[in-house]
Design a protein around this motif. Structure first.
Motif, PDB file in Angstrom:
ATOM      1  N   VAL A   1     -22.451  62.094  25.619  1.00 36.26           N
ATOM      2  CA  VAL A   1     -22.805  61.144  24.565  1.00 36.26           C
ATOM      3  C   VAL A   1     -23.740  61.832  23.582  1.00 36.26           C
ATOM      4  CG1 VAL A   1     -23.881  58.933  24.018  1.00 36.26           C
ATOM      5  CG2 VAL A   1     -22.641  59.202  26.158  1.00 36.26           C
ATOM      6  N   LEU A   2     -23.417  61.713  22.305  1.00 33.65           N
ATOM      7  CA  LEU A   2     -24.278  62.232  21.246  1.00 33.65           C
ATOM      8  C   LEU A   2     -24.793  61.053  20.444  1.00 33.65           C
ATOM      9  CD1 LEU A   2     -25.390  64.705  19.686  1.00 33.65           C
ATOM     10  CD2 LEU A   2     -23.326  64.578  18.268  1.00 33.65           C
ATOM     11  N   ALA A   3     -26.106  60.819  20.487  1.00 30.63           N
ATOM     12  CA  ALA A   3     -26.737  59.762  19.700  1.00 30.63           C
ATOM     13  C   ALA A   3     -27.240  60.376  18.404  1.00 30.63           C
ATOM     14  CB  ALA A   3     -27.886  59.136  20.481  1.00 30.63           C
ATOM     15  N   VAL A   4     -26.886  59.773  17.270  1.00 30.24           N
ATOM     16  CA  VAL A   4     -27.162  60.392  15.973  1.00 30.24           C
ATOM     17  C   VAL A   4     -27.977  59.467  15.083  1.00 30.24           C
ATOM     18  CG1 VAL A   4     -26.101  61.377  13.919  1.00 30.24           C
ATOM     19  CG2 VAL A   4     -24.994  61.664  16.121  1.00 30.24           C
ATOM     20  N   ASP A   5     -29.092  59.998  14.596  1.00 30.42           N
ATOM     21  CA  ASP A   5     -29.905  59.380  13.558  1.00 30.42           C
ATOM     22  C   ASP A   5     -29.726  60.261  12.328  1.00 30.42           C
ATOM     23  OD1 ASP A   5     -31.626  57.406  12.674  1.00 30.42           O
ATOM     24  OD2 ASP A   5     -33.439  58.482  13.245  1.00 30.42           O
ATOM     25  N   PHE A   6     -29.817  59.718  11.140  1.00 29.27           N
ATOM     26  CA  PHE A   6     -29.498  60.476   9.923  1.00 29.27           C
ATOM     27  C   PHE A   6     -30.487  61.603   9.637  1.00 29.27           C
ATOM     28  CE2 PHE A   6     -29.368  61.260   5.360  1.00 29.27           C
ATOM     29  CZ  PHE A   6     -28.014  61.381   5.140  1.00 29.27           C
ATOM     30  N   SER A   7     -31.772  61.302   9.680  1.00 30.39           N
ATOM     31  CA  SER A   7     -32.798  62.259   9.248  1.00 30.39           C
ATOM     32  C   SER A   7     -33.166  63.250  10.340  1.00 30.39           C
ATOM     33  CB  SER A   7     -34.056  61.510   8.818  1.00 30.39           C
ATOM     34  OG  SER A   7     -33.785  60.687   7.721  1.00 30.39           O
ATOM     35  N   LEU A   8     -33.358  64.491   9.907  1.00 31.38           N
ATOM     36  CA  LEU A   8     -33.806  65.567  10.784  1.00 31.38           C
ATOM     37  C   LEU A   8     -34.994  66.261  10.127  1.00 31.38           C
ATOM     38  CD1 LEU A   8     -30.370  67.259  11.571  1.00 31.38           C
ATOM     39  CD2 LEU A   8     -31.633  65.705  13.044  1.00 31.38           C
ATOM     40  N   HIS A   9     -35.744  66.987  10.914  1.00 32.14           N
ATOM     41  CA  HIS A   9     -36.790  67.826  10.337  1.00 32.14           C
ATOM     42  C   HIS A   9     -36.117  69.000   9.644  1.00 32.14           C
ATOM     43  CE1 HIS A   9     -40.205  65.750  12.038  1.00 32.14           C
ATOM     44  NE2 HIS A   9     -39.614  65.756  13.229  1.00 32.14           N
ATOM     45  N   GLY A  10     -36.621  69.396   8.505  1.00 32.81           N
ATOM     46  CA  GLY A  10     -36.009  70.482   7.747  1.00 32.81           C
ATOM     47  C   GLY A  10     -35.133  69.944   6.635  1.00 32.81           C
ATOM     48  N   ARG A  11     -34.346  70.815   6.039  1.00 32.64           N
ATOM     49  CA  ARG A  11     -33.566  70.410   4.867  1.00 32.64           C
ATOM     50  C   ARG A  11     -32.221  69.790   5.210  1.00 32.64           C
ATOM     51  NH1 ARG A  11     -30.581  75.534   2.247  1.00 32.64           N
ATOM     52  NH2 ARG A  11     -29.558  76.121   4.166  1.00 32.64           N
ATOM     53  N   ASP A  12     -31.685  70.043   6.393  1.00 28.97           N
ATOM     54  CA  ASP A  12     -30.378  69.490   6.783  1.00 28.97           C
ATOM     55  C   ASP A  12     -30.524  68.084   7.326  1.00 28.97           C
ATOM     56  OD1 ASP A  12     -29.096  71.834   6.082  1.00 28.97           O
ATOM     57  OD2 ASP A  12     -29.116  72.640   8.113  1.00 28.97           O
ATOM     58  N   ASN A  13     -29.449  67.295   7.184  1.00 30.03           N
ATOM     59  CA  ASN A  13     -29.391  65.991   7.836  1.00 30.03           C
ATOM     60  C   ASN A  13     -28.279  66.022   8.883  1.00 30.03           C
ATOM     61  OD1 ASN A  13     -26.886  65.411   6.549  1.00 30.03           O
ATOM     62  ND2 ASN A  13     -27.968  64.711   4.739  1.00 30.03           N
ATOM     63  N   SER A  14     -28.069  64.920   9.544  1.00 30.37           N
ATOM     64  CA  SER A  14     -27.099  64.879  10.642  1.00 30.37           C
ATOM     65  C   SER A  14     -25.665  65.064  10.171  1.00 30.37           C
ATOM     66  CB  SER A  14     -27.234  63.559  11.402  1.00 30.37           C
ATOM     67  OG  SER A  14     -28.469  63.528  12.060  1.00 30.37           O
ATOM     68  N   CYS A  15     -25.363  64.709   8.930  1.00 30.94           N
ATOM     69  CA  CYS A  15     -24.004  64.926   8.417  1.00 30.94           C
ATOM     70  C   CYS A  15     -23.649  66.407   8.431  1.00 30.94           C
ATOM     71  CB  CYS A  15     -23.879  64.366   7.002  1.00 30.94           C
ATOM     72  SG  CYS A  15     -23.894  62.577   6.916  1.00 30.94           S
ATOM     73  N   VAL A  16     -24.610  67.244   8.092  1.00 32.34           N
ATOM     74  CA  VAL A  16     -24.378  68.692   8.099  1.00 32.34           C
ATOM     75  C   VAL A  16     -24.054  69.165   9.513  1.00 32.34           C
ATOM     76  CG1 VAL A  16     -25.485  70.933   7.708  1.00 32.34           C
ATOM     77  CG2 VAL A  16     -25.855  69.061   6.094  1.00 32.34           C
ATOM     78  N   VAL A  17     -24.800  68.661  10.488  1.00 34.55           N
ATOM     79  CA  VAL A  17     -24.588  69.062  11.882  1.00 34.55           C
ATOM     80  C   VAL A  17     -23.240  68.548  12.387  1.00 34.55           C
ATOM     81  CG1 VAL A  17     -25.476  68.875  14.238  1.00 34.55           C
ATOM     82  CG2 VAL A  17     -27.059  69.186  12.333  1.00 34.55           C
ATOM     83  N   LEU A  18     -22.897  67.311  12.061  1.00 30.29           N
ATOM     84  CA  LEU A  18     -21.615  66.759  12.503  1.00 30.29           C
ATOM     85  C   LEU A  18     -20.444  67.536  11.906  1.00 30.29           C
ATOM     86  CD1 LEU A  18     -22.302  62.919  12.387  1.00 30.29           C
ATOM     87  CD2 LEU A  18     -22.139  64.382  14.409  1.00 30.29           C
TER      88      LEU A  18
END
Length: 96
Positions: free
Chosen positions: A34-51
């Protein structure tokens, strides 16, 4: 293994990734149920970039839970997951 991705710890997980670097490392090296995803991350990338990164490498798990509380950001994440072949009834729990 349950992995949470985001600044806030709002999901019960085995591992919490607060930035894109640690998230990419976890997705690349671990078997995630299971991957739980919140939009904001520390740094310049957000979760959309990771997905998008994980999808391009076929590293996304079969279940993704959106923990983002902002509706527009949750809709953005949901649209991305839909384009990756995921489906959801409630807009929060996505299955492939």
């Amino acid at each position: 293994m349950r992995v949470a991705l985001g600044k806030r710890a709002v999901f019960s997980a085995d591992l919490y990734c607060r930035d894109s670097r640690s998230a990419k490392k976890a997705l690349n090296e671990l078997v995630i149920s299971v991957l739980a995803v919140d939009f904001s991350l520390h740094g310049r990338d957000n979760s959309c970039v990771v997905l998008r990164w994980a999808q391009s490498r076929s590293r996304l798990p079969n279940r993704v839970v959106l923990t983002e509380s902002d509706r527009s950001r949750r809709a953005q994440l949901g649209t991305l997951l839909n384009s990756c072949g995921y489906r959801s009834i409630d807009g929060a729990n996505f299955y492939r």
